[in-house]
Design a protein around this motif. Structure first.
Motif, mmCIF file in Angstrom:
data_model
loop_
_atom_site.group_PDB
_atom_site.id
_atom_site.type_symbol
_atom_site.label_atom_id
_atom_site.label_comp_id
_atom_site.label_asym_id
_atom_site.label_seq_id
_atom_site.Cartn_x
_atom_site.Cartn_y
_atom_site.Cartn_z
ATOM 1 N N GLU A 258 0.657 -1.134 0.098
ATOM 2 C CA GLU A 258 -0.051 0.071 0.011
ATOM 3 C C GLU A 258 0.858 1.336 0.011
ATOM 4 O OE1 GLU A 258 -2.762 -0.663 3.338
ATOM 5 O OE2 GLU A 258 -3.788 -2.057 2.080
ATOM 6 N N ARG A 259 2.026 0.972 0.699
ATOM 7 C CA ARG A 259 2.968 2.377 0.467
ATOM 8 C C ARG A 259 3.499 2.520 -0.757
ATOM 9 N NH1 ARG A 259 7.610 1.883 4.924
ATOM 10 N NH2 ARG A 259 8.496 3.796 3.733
ATOM 11 N N GLU A 260 3.804 1.445 -1.658
ATOM 12 C CA GLU A 260 4.139 1.557 -2.873
ATOM 13 C C GLU A 260 3.052 2.246 -3.849
ATOM 14 O OE1 GLU A 260 5.408 -1.979 -4.958
ATOM 15 O OE2 GLU A 260 6.083 -0.964 -6.884
ATOM 16 N N ILE A 261 1.806 1.713 -3.622
ATOM 17 C CA ILE A 261 0.909 2.339 -4.295
ATOM 18 C C ILE A 261 0.530 4.044 -4.019
ATOM 19 C CG2 ILE A 261 -1.841 2.320 -4.539
ATOM 20 C CD1 ILE A 261 -1.520 -1.037 -4.549
ATOM 21 N N TYR A 262 0.493 4.171 -2.854
ATOM 22 C CA TYR A 262 0.640 5.517 -2.080
ATOM 23 C C TYR A 262 1.575 6.487 -2.890
ATOM 24 C CZ TYR A 262 1.305 9.728 0.189
ATOM 25 O OH TYR A 262 1.695 10.950 0.406
ATOM 26 N N ASP A 263 2.964 5.677 -3.104
ATOM 27 C CA ASP A 263 3.859 6.644 -3.499
ATOM 28 C C ASP A 263 3.879 6.718 -5.118
ATOM 29 O OD1 ASP A 263 6.653 7.404 -4.009
ATOM 30 O OD2 ASP A 263 7.638 5.720 -3.561
ATOM 31 N N MET A 264 3.540 5.694 -5.727
ATOM 32 C CA MET A 264 3.485 5.840 -7.228
ATOM 33 C C MET A 264 1.976 6.371 -7.875
ATOM 34 S SD MET A 264 6.162 4.641 -8.751
ATOM 35 C CE MET A 264 7.344 5.246 -7.497
ATOM 36 N N MET A 265 1.080 6.373 -7.163
ATOM 37 C CA MET A 265 -0.370 6.746 -7.682
ATOM 38 C C MET A 265 -0.986 7.748 -6.608
ATOM 39 S SD MET A 265 -1.519 5.005 -10.301
ATOM 40 C CE MET A 265 -1.547 3.563 -11.501
ATOM 41 N N HIS B 239 -3.978 2.971 7.415
ATOM 42 C CA HIS B 239 -2.517 2.364 7.241
ATOM 43 C C HIS B 239 -1.770 2.991 8.427
ATOM 44 C CE1 HIS B 239 1.327 1.449 5.656
ATOM 45 N NE2 HIS B 239 0.555 0.715 4.734
ATOM 46 N N PRO B 240 -0.998 2.246 9.266
ATOM 47 C CA PRO B 240 -0.296 2.673 10.205
ATOM 48 C C PRO B 240 0.983 3.644 9.781
ATOM 49 C CG PRO B 240 0.370 0.205 9.769
ATOM 50 C CD PRO B 240 -0.837 0.719 8.918
ATOM 51 N N ASP B 241 1.435 3.670 8.606
ATOM 52 C CA ASP B 241 2.643 4.331 8.239
ATOM 53 C C ASP B 241 2.673 4.825 6.894
ATOM 54 O OD1 ASP B 241 5.249 5.207 8.576
ATOM 55 O OD2 ASP B 241 6.122 3.212 8.316
ATOM 56 N N LEU B 242 1.815 5.519 6.238
ATOM 57 C CA LEU B 242 1.816 5.565 5.140
ATOM 58 C C LEU B 242 2.749 6.591 4.469
ATOM 59 C CD1 LEU B 242 0.004 4.569 2.912
ATOM 60 C CD2 LEU B 242 -1.576 6.411 2.891
ATOM 61 N N ARG B 243 4.132 6.187 4.288
ATOM 62 C CA ARG B 243 4.952 7.077 3.781
ATOM 63 C C ARG B 243 5.319 6.526 2.362
ATOM 64 N NH1 ARG B 243 10.051 5.805 6.598
ATOM 65 N NH2 ARG B 243 8.948 4.113 7.460
ATOM 66 N N ARG B 244 6.134 7.453 1.654
ATOM 67 C CA ARG B 244 6.668 7.031 0.467
ATOM 68 C C ARG B 244 7.681 5.724 0.501
ATOM 69 N NH1 ARG B 244 6.285 10.067 -4.293
ATOM 70 N NH2 ARG B 244 4.921 11.820 -4.055
ATOM 71 N N ILE B 245 7.887 4.992 -0.365
ATOM 72 C CA ILE B 245 8.718 3.734 -0.239
ATOM 73 C C ILE B 245 9.865 3.803 -1.008
ATOM 74 C CG2 ILE B 245 7.407 2.217 -1.401
ATOM 75 C CD1 ILE B 245 7.908 0.090 0.614
ATOM 76 N N LEU B 246 9.516 4.322 -2.418
ATOM 77 C CA LEU B 246 10.643 4.453 -3.381
ATOM 78 C C LEU B 246 11.369 5.687 -3.550
ATOM 79 C CD1 LEU B 246 8.994 1.999 -6.019
ATOM 80 C CD2 LEU B 246 10.824 1.328 -4.441
#
Lengths: 191, 178
Positions: free
Chosen positions: A110-117, A124-131
């Motif tokens: 879910e972090r990756e989806i948030y990051d890219m889209m 979500h407990p920790d919705l930061r960017r991942i890449l």
């Protein structure tokens, strides 16, 4: 429960919540509503032995409404059954809930989806960017984001520039410019 | 009658004395003990490791001492794709290396961004660091890296090292002599 009984029992229990069902090469896909996701996910894990979340992906159907589509790939280790759940959501924040408390692996997906889209998952407990780095201003896999990127600047963290896309060994746009125009650094001034 | 040696080498006079230019001696020392900073960022790093291993044996050129601390390094070998996320970290490691220092851009990605014409990849490490030698290839073979290293050694042996390192002292000396 055997693998033949698994999906019929799901349809029996959640029949009215399944919007659409498609079969392709013995893979089953259910379309569901975002509001029912957590309930169906819990039921799949606890009652139907879908103990493994293989992947979560997202699709940007730009121009359509609702815009985004999220795809959950489930797998039952015990019964060797694959199941795909699809749902459509609009651009509004908080349109879909997290499943990271149901399958911990969903946390990073879910972090990756948030990051890219730029899709935000409720709870979500920790919705930061991942890449990309924290503070990068764009969501690169959205349709309106150009492949060559956009300039950005974060002092002491990172910067981005627009990538030259014409000509060169890996042609991405046709060009009539000479290599001297395209790659000035490869042609140092005569000394 | 003392014994007469037929060779030109007279150990009494020449035993521990070598005549050369100071720069030549300094450069000779530097170029034969280039300690690399292995900046392995992608698949080029595999070839870099192969170059260090016994088959290609980078020790033949005095560059076998891969240091993972920038403070002990002379040459940074940027081996792989430099993403924007990594770019400033690479620059910072370069800045931590003591002078004199050199940079080898190993492979297509480190030289120009390579096939990654993308929003996430720096289009050549030379946009951040002064690169001395570019090596083509995707990835370059170990022989190519060794050829690049020899090119760098060639470059170092032509440098005016003492003047570059002590510009004020050489100026003073020249003034005193003229």
């Amino acid at each position: 429960m055997t693998r033949q009984e698994l999906l019929p029992s799901l349809e029996k229990s959640l029949g009215e919540k399944i919007q659409n069902k498609t079969e392709f090469r013995s893979e089953t896909t259910y379309t569901i509503l975002a509001a029912d996701l957590r309930e169906i996910a819990k039921f799949c894990r606890d009652e139907l032995s879908f103990d493994y979340l293989i992947d979560i992906t997202s699709i940007d159907n730009s121009g359509e409404e609702p815009r985004f589509e999220i795809v959950y790939e489930l797998y039952s280790m015990a019964l060797d059954v694959h199941l795909r759940l699809k749902l459509r959501i609009s651009e509004d924040p908080g349109a879909v809930g997290t499943v990271s408390d149901i399958w911990p692996t969903a946390n990073w997906h879910e972090r990756e989806i948030y990051d890219m889209m730029g899709i935000k998952f409720n709870g979500h407990p920790d919705l930061r960017r991942i890449l990309m780095w924290d503070g990068y201003p764009f969501f690169p896999l959205r349709k309106e984001f150009p492949l060559e990127g956009l300039p950005s600047e974060m002092p002491d963290v990172a910067f981005t520039k627009v990538t030259p896309m014409e000509g060169g060994p890996f042609v991405t746009k046709p060009s009539t410019a000479t290599s001297k125009d395209r790659e000035p650094r490869a042609h140092p001034p005569e000394l | 009658m003392p014994e007469v040696h037929s060779t030109a080498y007279d150990s009494k006079i020449e035993g521990n004395v070598i005549f050369t230019r100071f720069d030549a001696a300094l450069n000779w020392v530097r170029k034969n003990s280039l300690w690399p900073m292995p900046m392995g960022l992608a698949c080029c790093a595999i070839e870099l490791m192969a170059t260090a291993a016994s088959r290609f044996d980078i020790a033949r050129f005095g560059a076998e001492v891969m240091r993972f601390s920038p403070r002990q390094c002379d040459v940074m070998i940027v081996a792989g794709t430099v993403t924007y996320k990594m770019a400033l970290a690479v620059k910072r490691i370069y800045e931590q290396m003591p002078e004199p220092k050199w940079v080898i851009a190993m492979g297509a990605c480190a030289s120009t961004g390579g096939m990654y014409r993308s929003y996430a990849v720096l289009q050549g490490i030379d946009q951040l660091l002064p690169v001395d030698v570019y090596i083509s290839g995707c990835p370059p073979r170990p022989e190519a890296l060794l050829a690049g290293l020899m090119k760098l050694q060639e470059k170092i042996s032509g440098e005016r090292s003492f003047r570059n390192q002590k510009p004020e002292l050489t100026e003073k000396l020249e003034d005193a002599l003229s």
